[in-house]
Design a protein around this motif. Structure first.
Motif, PDB file in Angstrom:
ATOM      1  N   ARG A 104       0.832  -1.208   0.000  1.00 29.11           N
ATOM      2  CA  ARG A 104       0.000   0.000   0.000  1.00 29.11           C
ATOM      3  C   ARG A 104       0.866   1.258   0.000  1.00 29.11           C
ATOM      4  O   ARG A 104       0.512   2.254  -0.613  1.00 29.11           O
ATOM      5  CB  ARG A 104      -0.958   0.009   1.203  1.00 29.11           C
ATOM      6  N   LEU A 105       2.011   1.223   0.678  1.00 31.27           N
ATOM      7  CA  LEU A 105       2.916   2.365   0.677  1.00 31.27           C
ATOM      8  C   LEU A 105       3.470   2.618  -0.723  1.00 31.27           C
ATOM      9  O   LEU A 105       3.579   3.769  -1.166  1.00 31.27           O
ATOM     10  CB  LEU A 105       4.057   2.143   1.678  1.00 31.27           C
ATOM     11  N   ALA A 106       3.785   1.551  -1.422  1.00 36.56           N
ATOM     12  CA  ALA A 106       4.280   1.700  -2.793  1.00 36.56           C
ATOM     13  C   ALA A 106       3.215   2.304  -3.705  1.00 36.56           C
ATOM     14  O   ALA A 106       3.530   3.078  -4.619  1.00 36.56           O
ATOM     15  CB  ALA A 106       4.731   0.349  -3.336  1.00 36.56           C
ATOM     16  N   LEU A 110       2.141   7.355   0.808  1.00 41.02           N
ATOM     17  CA  LEU A 110       1.828   8.036   2.066  1.00 41.02           C
ATOM     18  C   LEU A 110       1.708   6.994   3.181  1.00 41.02           C
ATOM     19  O   LEU A 110       0.808   6.153   3.142  1.00 41.02           O
ATOM     20  CB  LEU A 110       0.510   8.814   1.951  1.00 41.02           C
ATOM     21  N   ALA A 111       2.605   7.079   4.163  1.00 39.74           N
ATOM     22  CA  ALA A 111       2.608   6.089   5.234  1.00 39.74           C
ATOM     23  C   ALA A 111       1.303   6.099   6.017  1.00 39.74           C
ATOM     24  O   ALA A 111       0.773   5.032   6.374  1.00 39.74           O
ATOM     25  CB  ALA A 111       3.799   6.319   6.168  1.00 39.74           C
ATOM     26  N   ALA A 112       0.761   7.279   6.311  1.00 43.21           N
ATOM     27  CA  ALA A 112      -0.482   7.350   7.093  1.00 43.21           C
ATOM     28  C   ALA A 112      -1.643   6.713   6.339  1.00 43.21           C
ATOM     29  O   ALA A 112      -2.443   5.975   6.927  1.00 43.21           O
ATOM     30  CB  ALA A 112      -0.800   8.795   7.454  1.00 43.21           C
ATOM     31  N   ALA A 114      -1.415   4.437   3.892  1.00 41.17           N
ATOM     32  CA  ALA A 114      -1.146   3.003   3.806  1.00 41.17           C
ATOM     33  C   ALA A 114      -1.498   2.313   5.126  1.00 41.17           C
ATOM     34  O   ALA A 114      -2.097   1.229   5.132  1.00 41.17           O
ATOM     35  CB  ALA A 114       0.323   2.758   3.454  1.00 41.17           C
ATOM     36  N   ALA A 115      -1.145   2.941   6.244  1.00 40.18           N
ATOM     37  CA  ALA A 115      -1.463   2.368   7.553  1.00 40.18           C
ATOM     38  C   ALA A 115      -2.966   2.284   7.770  1.00 40.18           C
ATOM     39  O   ALA A 115      -3.479   1.283   8.292  1.00 40.18           O
ATOM     40  CB  ALA A 115      -0.811   3.189   8.663  1.00 40.18           C
ATOM     41  N   GLU A 116      -3.695   3.313   7.370  1.00 40.65           N
ATOM     42  CA  GLU A 116      -5.155   3.304   7.500  1.00 40.65           C
ATOM     43  C   GLU A 116      -5.768   2.191   6.660  1.00 40.65           C
ATOM     44  O   GLU A 116      -6.681   1.495   7.094  1.00 40.65           O
ATOM     45  CB  GLU A 116      -5.736   4.665   7.091  1.00 40.65           C
ATOM     46  N   GLN A 117      -5.256   1.999   5.463  1.00 37.89           N
ATOM     47  CA  GLN A 117      -5.769   0.947   4.589  1.00 37.89           C
ATOM     48  C   GLN A 117      -5.489  -0.439   5.162  1.00 37.89           C
ATOM     49  O   GLN A 117      -6.363  -1.315   5.139  1.00 37.89           O
ATOM     50  CB  GLN A 117      -5.185   1.096   3.185  1.00 37.89           C
ATOM     51  N   GLU A 130       0.020   4.447  15.281  1.00 38.37           N
ATOM     52  CA  GLU A 130       0.690   3.337  15.974  1.00 38.37           C
ATOM     53  C   GLU A 130       1.116   2.267  14.976  1.00 38.37           C
ATOM     54  O   GLU A 130       2.193   1.681  15.105  1.00 38.37           O
ATOM     55  CB  GLU A 130      -0.232   2.736  17.040  1.00 38.37           C
ATOM     56  N   ILE A 131       0.289   2.007  13.987  1.00 40.27           N
ATOM     57  CA  ILE A 131       0.642   1.018  12.973  1.00 40.27           C
ATOM     58  C   ILE A 131       1.839   1.509  12.167  1.00 40.27           C
ATOM     59  O   ILE A 131       2.808   0.775  11.957  1.00 40.27           O
ATOM     60  CB  ILE A 131      -0.567   0.748  12.042  1.00 40.27           C
ATOM     61  N   LYS A 132       1.778   2.752  11.745  1.00 44.93           N
ATOM     62  CA  LYS A 132       2.846   3.340  10.933  1.00 44.93           C
ATOM     63  C   LYS A 132       4.177   3.372  11.685  1.00 44.93           C
ATOM     64  O   LYS A 132       5.234   3.156  11.109  1.00 44.93           O
ATOM     65  CB  LYS A 132       2.419   4.754  10.518  1.00 44.93           C
ATOM     66  N   ASP A 133       4.118   3.629  13.008  1.00 42.91           N
ATOM     67  CA  ASP A 133       5.331   3.805  13.801  1.00 42.91           C
ATOM     68  C   ASP A 133       5.867   2.527  14.421  1.00 42.91           C
ATOM     69  O   ASP A 133       6.945   2.536  15.007  1.00 42.91           O
ATOM     70  CB  ASP A 133       5.086   4.836  14.911  1.00 42.91           C
TER      71      ASP A 133
END
Length: 134
Positions: A104-106, A110-112, A114-117, A130-133
């Motif tokens: 998803r990041l690729a 956007l890390a945020a 991608a993390a939400e997805q 928290e997922i992103k970090d």
């Protein structure tokens, strides 16, 4: 096992896994917290994340003792520092939420986002930060 993310660091996951490998008969959360010198909540999060990554397993109640999952638990804790990242990468590549996050990041860049997805894809409860970090 359903997937979940626990707020911790790679260093704490490695240290908790190391603590678990020192007890052939298993160990509890208090032992790990003392061994790695962190508050019990930090030890709990590190142990839970290590379980998610299949580095350790836990007995069912009433014992609830932790045991190393070989061979990767041993590979991780006995590797020299420059190799620990490679071993951890191998472990992470088998963790589906991590693989999905990378994909998803690729796509999103956007890390945020991608993390939400990934949070939605795997019904994860932590906040996207928290997922992103983690």
């Amino acid at each position: 096992m359903p997937f979940d993310i626990f707020p911790t660091t790679a260093e704490n996951v490695i240290a908790a896994t190391d603590a678990v490998t020192t007890r052939e008969d298993g160990c509890d959360e208090n032992y790990v917290a003392g061994f790695i010198d962190v508050p019990q909540g930090n030890a709990h999060s590190a142990l839970e994340m290590a379980k998610q990554l299949n580095l350790i397993s836990q007995d069912s109640a009433p014992n609830n003792l932790y045991h190393p999952e070989k061979p990767f638990a041993i590979y991780l804790v006995t590797a020299i520092d420059t190799q620990k990242a490679a071993v951890l990468r191998l472990v992470l590549e088998n963790y589906l939420p991590y693989c999905a996050f990378k994909q998803r990041l690729a796509v999103t860049h956007l890390a945020a986002l991608a993390a939400e997805q990934v949070k939605l894809m795997y019904n994860l409860t932590p906040h996207r930060d928290e997922i992103k970090d983690t």
